[in-house]
Design a protein around this motif. Structure first.
Motif, PDB file in Angstrom:
ATOM      1  N   ALA A  95     -21.433 -20.515  17.039  1.00  0.00           N
ATOM      2  CA  ALA A  95     -21.240 -21.874  17.797  1.00  0.00           C
ATOM      3  C   ALA A  95     -19.734 -22.007  18.100  1.00  0.00           C
ATOM      4  O   ALA A  95     -19.389 -22.832  19.037  1.00  0.00           O
ATOM      5  N   HIS A  96     -18.974 -21.656  17.182  1.00  0.00           N
ATOM      6  CA  HIS A  96     -17.568 -21.993  17.399  1.00  0.00           C
ATOM      7  C   HIS A  96     -16.620 -20.772  16.799  1.00  0.00           C
ATOM      8  O   HIS A  96     -17.092 -20.080  15.998  1.00  0.00           O
ATOM      9  N   TYR A  97     -15.342 -20.864  17.320  1.00  0.00           N
ATOM     10  CA  TYR A  97     -14.331 -20.070  16.446  1.00  0.00           C
ATOM     11  C   TYR A  97     -14.124 -20.270  15.046  1.00  0.00           C
ATOM     12  O   TYR A  97     -14.274 -21.891  14.603  1.00  0.00           O
ATOM     13  N   GLY A  98     -13.707 -19.631  14.253  1.00  0.00           N
ATOM     14  CA  GLY A  98     -13.432 -19.734  12.659  1.00  0.00           C
ATOM     15  C   GLY A  98     -13.907 -18.959  11.847  1.00  0.00           C
ATOM     16  O   GLY A  98     -14.610 -17.914  12.450  1.00  0.00           O
ATOM     17  N   THR A  99     -13.818 -19.204  10.733  1.00  0.00           N
ATOM     18  CA  THR A  99     -13.912 -17.986   9.744  1.00  0.00           C
ATOM     19  C   THR A  99     -15.516 -17.673   9.538  1.00  0.00           C
ATOM     20  O   THR A  99     -16.225 -18.839   9.137  1.00  0.00           O
ATOM     21  N   ILE A 100     -16.114 -16.434   9.669  1.00  0.00           N
ATOM     22  CA  ILE A 100     -17.549 -16.033   9.556  1.00  0.00           C
ATOM     23  C   ILE A 100     -17.326 -14.695   8.834  1.00  0.00           C
ATOM     24  O   ILE A 100     -16.858 -13.807   9.636  1.00  0.00           O
ATOM     25  N   VAL A 101     -17.924 -14.610   7.589  1.00  0.00           N
ATOM     26  CA  VAL A 101     -17.714 -13.335   7.082  1.00  0.00           C
ATOM     27  C   VAL A 101     -19.197 -12.942   6.540  1.00  0.00           C
ATOM     28  O   VAL A 101     -19.863 -13.654   6.004  1.00  0.00           O
ATOM     29  N   VAL A 102     -19.619 -11.702   7.148  1.00  0.00           N
ATOM     30  CA  VAL A 102     -20.931 -11.135   6.579  1.00  0.00           C
ATOM     31  C   VAL A 102     -20.933  -9.849   6.113  1.00  0.00           C
ATOM     32  O   VAL A 102     -20.126  -8.871   6.660  1.00  0.00           O
ATOM     33  N   ASN A 103     -21.351  -9.488   4.862  1.00  0.00           N
ATOM     34  CA  ASN A 103     -21.646  -8.172   4.285  1.00  0.00           C
ATOM     35  C   ASN A 103     -22.276  -7.388   5.300  1.00  0.00           C
ATOM     36  O   ASN A 103     -23.330  -7.567   6.052  1.00  0.00           O
ATOM     37  N   SER A 104     -21.809  -6.045   5.111  1.00  0.00           N
ATOM     38  CA  SER A 104     -22.509  -4.910   5.995  1.00  0.00           C
ATOM     39  C   SER A 104     -23.702  -4.602   5.589  1.00  0.00           C
ATOM     40  O   SER A 104     -24.440  -4.010   6.443  1.00  0.00           O
ATOM     41  N   LYS A 105     -24.357  -5.165   4.546  1.00  0.00           N
ATOM     42  CA  LYS A 105     -25.746  -4.721   4.072  1.00  0.00           C
ATOM     43  C   LYS A 105     -26.858  -5.885   4.493  1.00  0.00           C
ATOM     44  O   LYS A 105     -27.992  -5.727   4.167  1.00  0.00           O
ATOM     45  N   THR A 106     -26.191  -7.040   4.998  1.00  0.00           N
ATOM     46  CA  THR A 106     -26.988  -8.027   5.324  1.00  0.00           C
ATOM     47  C   THR A 106     -27.787  -7.768   6.408  1.00  0.00           C
ATOM     48  O   THR A 106     -27.398  -6.751   7.405  1.00  0.00           O
TER      49      THR A 106
END
Length: 193
Positions: free
Chosen positions: A93-104
């Motif tokens: 939806a927007h710029y900004g911090t999004i952190v996702v684990n590689s096993k998700t």
């Protein structure tokens, strides 16, 4: 996961629709004011295609070059999203911090907002498995060896550390719990397809 050129094109089409990007973009506008989220998502899908389908030398070289450009853009936008995580219809939806684990693993038609963290917990390498048509509001933390079912909305600033499989519900709080029944199509318009 993208396994062919047709899958790649399908994912791009679904992502374009989720982001409300027109099929025939205005090229002048794209040059002057590019939509960097769309650029990021196109690079993500191209990387997935190259990684999964192109094992020839040209494919590998293109993958390395594109990976560098992808990481630079991700740092600029605040996104840390590895390949082969999200199904078709991803909407950032927007710029900004999004952190996702590689096993998700995340299903189709996910809408994700800023300040979101999806990852493992307490030394356990297993990460969340998230179903189709999931709305993830700003500030959500999803962590641990858990599962989120289909057609679920997660309210802002919620911490989700246990499994929720009941469809068409809003979960909220820290720790999260079911708040009420909802119609997910109001949050994710393309969820009915």
């Amino acid at each position: 996961m993208i396994k062919s050129k047709q899958d790649y094109l399908y994912y791009l089409k679904a992502d374009r629709k989720a982001l409300n990007i027109p099929d025939k973009p205005n090229w002048i506008k794209e040059i002057i004011l590019p939509n960097y989220i769309w650029v990021f998502q196109k690079r993500l899908r191209k990387l997935e295609y190259l990684k999964n389908c192109r094992n020839d030398l040209i494919g590998k070289i293109t993958y390395v070059i594109l990976k560098v450009r992808f990481r630079k853009l991700g740092i600029r936008l605040g996104f840390s999203i590895p390949e082969n995580i999200f199904g078709p219809g991803l909407s950032i939806a927007h710029y900004g911090t999004i952190v996702v684990n590689s096993k998700t693993k995340v299903g189709k038609n996910c809408r994700i907002h800023v300040c979101t963290n999806i990852g493992a917990s307490g030394g356990n390498p297993k990460a969340p498995v998230i179903g189709d048509n999931v709305y993830i509001a700003p500030g959500v933390k999803i962590y641990g060896d858990i599962e989120i079912g289909n057609n679920i909305a997660i309210a802002p600033n919620s911490s989700v550390n246990k499994t929720f499989l009941e469809p068409n519900v809003l979960i909220a709080g820290s720790p999260a719990k079911i708040i009420k029944k909802i119609d997910i199509s109001k949050l994710i318009p393309n969820s009915t397809e």
